[in-house]
Write a protein that holds these residues in place. Structure first.
Motif, mmCIF file in Angstrom:
data_model
loop_
_atom_site.group_PDB
_atom_site.id
_atom_site.type_symbol
_atom_site.label_atom_id
_atom_site.label_comp_id
_atom_site.label_asym_id
_atom_site.label_seq_id
_atom_site.Cartn_x
_atom_site.Cartn_y
_atom_site.Cartn_z
ATOM 1 N N GLU A 283 0.741 -0.943 0.154
ATOM 2 C CA GLU A 283 -0.053 0.066 -0.090
ATOM 3 C C GLU A 283 1.034 1.206 0.145
ATOM 4 O OE1 GLU A 283 -2.371 -0.260 3.345
ATOM 5 O OE2 GLU A 283 -3.610 -1.819 2.570
ATOM 6 N N THR A 284 1.750 1.350 0.636
ATOM 7 C CA THR A 284 2.826 2.493 0.734
ATOM 8 C C THR A 284 3.473 2.664 -0.716
ATOM 9 O OG1 THR A 284 3.200 1.920 3.109
ATOM 10 C CG2 THR A 284 4.751 3.510 1.955
ATOM 11 N N TYR B 63 2.933 6.136 -2.862
ATOM 12 C CA TYR B 63 4.198 6.925 -3.538
ATOM 13 C C TYR B 63 4.113 6.868 -4.903
ATOM 14 C CZ TYR B 63 5.854 7.283 1.299
ATOM 15 O OH TYR B 63 6.073 7.726 2.713
ATOM 16 N N GLY B 64 3.599 5.761 -5.374
ATOM 17 C CA GLY B 64 3.582 5.657 -6.936
ATOM 18 C C GLY B 64 2.398 6.631 -7.439
ATOM 19 N N PHE B 65 1.432 6.839 -6.812
ATOM 20 C CA PHE B 65 0.430 7.526 -7.103
ATOM 21 C C PHE B 65 0.672 8.902 -6.801
ATOM 22 C CE2 PHE B 65 -3.487 10.249 -5.422
ATOM 23 C CZ PHE B 65 -4.157 10.272 -6.587
ATOM 24 N N TYR B 66 1.445 9.260 -5.917
ATOM 25 C CA TYR B 66 1.961 10.800 -5.613
ATOM 26 C C TYR B 66 2.915 10.852 -6.679
ATOM 27 C CZ TYR B 66 0.068 10.713 -0.929
ATOM 28 O OH TYR B 66 -0.886 11.086 0.144
ATOM 29 N N LEU B 67 3.799 10.114 -7.158
ATOM 30 C CA LEU B 67 4.788 10.540 -8.295
ATOM 31 C C LEU B 67 3.919 10.766 -9.581
ATOM 32 C CD1 LEU B 67 7.670 10.557 -9.075
ATOM 33 C CD2 LEU B 67 7.617 7.942 -9.872
#
Length: 77
Positions: free
Chosen positions: A14-15, A19-23
């Motif tokens: 999930e983490t 972080y991939g989504f934020y990128l």
């Protein structure tokens, strides 16, 4: 057996996904800002200010993530 492994690493998965989504979100914001700057004929200095603000925002987010990882690995958080 597979279920236990998946449950064990669910938080890490999930983490990484978050972080991939934020990128991806930062990338899309950068593309949108680039488009607005081009269409608005913004002067060079203004473009540099906008990109500097975006860069420092991303840098702060990355620094926060690194600090969080270090603290949790040492048991501080």
């Amino acid at each position: 057996m597979e279920s236990n492994v998946l449950q064990e690493y669910t938080e890490q998965i999930e983490t990484i996904g978050l972080y991939g989504f934020y990128l991806l979100l930062f990338l899309l914001m950068g593309l949108a800002i680039q488009d607005v700057l081009k269409r608005g004929n913004v002067p060079k200095f203004g473009r540099q200010v906008v990109w500097a603000v975006l860069f420092f925002g991303c840098t702060g987010f990355i620094a926060k993530a690194i600090i969080e990882i270090v603290w949790t690995s040492r048991g501080l958080g």
